[in-house]
Design an enzyme around this catalytic site. Sequence first.
Site, short mmCIF file in Angstrom:
data_model
loop_
_atom_site.label_atom_id
_atom_site.label_comp_id
_atom_site.label_asym_id
_atom_site.label_seq_id
_atom_site.Cartn_x
_atom_site.Cartn_y
_atom_site.Cartn_z
N GLU A 139 44.94 -38.89 18.18
CA GLU A 139 44.76 -37.65 18.78
C GLU A 139 45.98 -36.79 19.12
OE1 GLU A 139 41.88 -36.15 18.67
OE2 GLU A 139 40.88 -37.90 17.58
N CYS A 159 34.69 -24.57 7.76
CA CYS A 159 34.69 -23.29 8.57
C CYS A 159 36.14 -23.00 8.86
CB CYS A 159 33.90 -23.26 9.88
SG CYS A 159 33.64 -21.67 10.73
N CYS A 165 31.17 -20.42 3.84
CA CYS A 165 29.95 -20.20 4.07
C CYS A 165 28.72 -20.93 3.19
CB CYS A 165 29.67 -18.97 4.73
SG CYS A 165 30.87 -18.43 5.87
N CYS A 180 28.23 -24.37 4.22
CA CYS A 180 28.12 -24.74 5.48
C CYS A 180 26.63 -25.11 5.76
CB CYS A 180 28.52 -23.78 6.22
SG CYS A 180 28.38 -24.01 8.05
S1 SF4 Z 1 28.22 -20.10 8.30
FE1 SF4 Z 1 29.53 -22.14 8.83
S2 SF4 Z 1 31.41 -21.76 7.68
FE2 SF4 Z 1 30.46 -19.84 7.69
S3 SF4 Z 1 31.35 -18.61 9.79
FE3 SF4 Z 1 29.24 -19.83 10.13
S4 SF4 Z 1 29.75 -21.80 10.70
FE4 SF4 Z 1 31.55 -21.13 9.66
#
Ligand code: SF4
Length: 357
Positions: A35, A194, A201, A204
């Site tokens: 860490e 992200c 996205c 995601c």
């Molecule tokens: S959809 Fe997922 S990758 Fe896209 S901004 Fe939102 S949290 Fe981040």
Amino acid sequence: MSAFAEQLIIWHDQHGRHHLPWQKNRDPYAIWLSEIMLQQTQVNMVIPYYARFMQKFPTISSLAQAPLDAVLSLWSGLGYYARARNLHVTARKVMHHYQGQFPCTREAIQHLPGIGRSTAAAIAVFAFGQCEAILDGNVKRILARYFGISGFPGETKTQNLLWKKAEESLPIHHQNGKIETYTQALMDLGTAVCTRRAPLCKACPLQSECVALKENRVDQLPTTKPRKPLPQKETTFLLLMQQQNILLEQRPAPGIWGELWCPPEIGIGIDVITYCQHNLNIEVRALIELPILDHQFTHFKLRIHPQLLQVTSSESLATLPKFIWTKPSDALAKGIPAPVRKLLKQTFLSKFSPYRI
Ligand code: SF4
């Protein structure tokens, strides 16, 4: 469990990282070391350093007993050397105040030198399975986007709100192992999906509820710090050659590059020959001004003017504390900062250099 946590845990099963070297066990020492190394540093860069460190210092007791110079030497090139000094101090503190047992609560871990709240939480999660929230740079970015939180995360108000969201999102009613999976998933999502620029996205697991995505604000969150240009400092490094050796000085700590070995440093405009006579008690002949080296710290830029000098007196510096004469190739095995390593390599070890030793 929140939908946020549930989606992350499911996603991690297929897409997360499961084979990082420090994921092999629950040894708090190994987890703490990883860490600390991972702060401000990419996983790929950390892995070889981590392996060398664990080989040389496999236990907290071996780290506590090691001289600081040996620790800094293994850390050389990883940057942010205060981390290495704090590791060493903390290892000794754990040996003396906790009988060699790493403390097991986030609050106690957080009181050790060099460990902030988020790092303490990560250690408590991975080493002891405790349900604690982390909030490193990656997690701040994910939460700011997912919940649509604007404001620079370094400001107290925004930071407090992000901590609140981080705690509310924990998988409280978790089964065994879920908090570890959830925490690792957050780290992995921030690294692989992200991301700061061009987040993926479409891949995601949080996309259906992400406020930034819905409101087309992904590239605006988290709010960036209002930027001031970094101040620039200038300095001169004296590369003093005597036969096959160069002179290095151990820098004072605390301070920039504290306890690391560097060529003697003097301010710009100081007469080098006089300085060497009066401060180092040696006669020198100037050879050449080497190309400028630029190095950037978090808070300022440093412009280094290296000067190559030949020692012409036969006086020894052995009586001066914190100085050593060493071969440039041997210097590379000591704790030296990255720009000094570069300077020594290009001046003395490159086959194209006229000053090759
Ligand atoms: S959809 Fe997922 S990758 Fe896209 S901004 Fe939102 S949290 Fe981040």
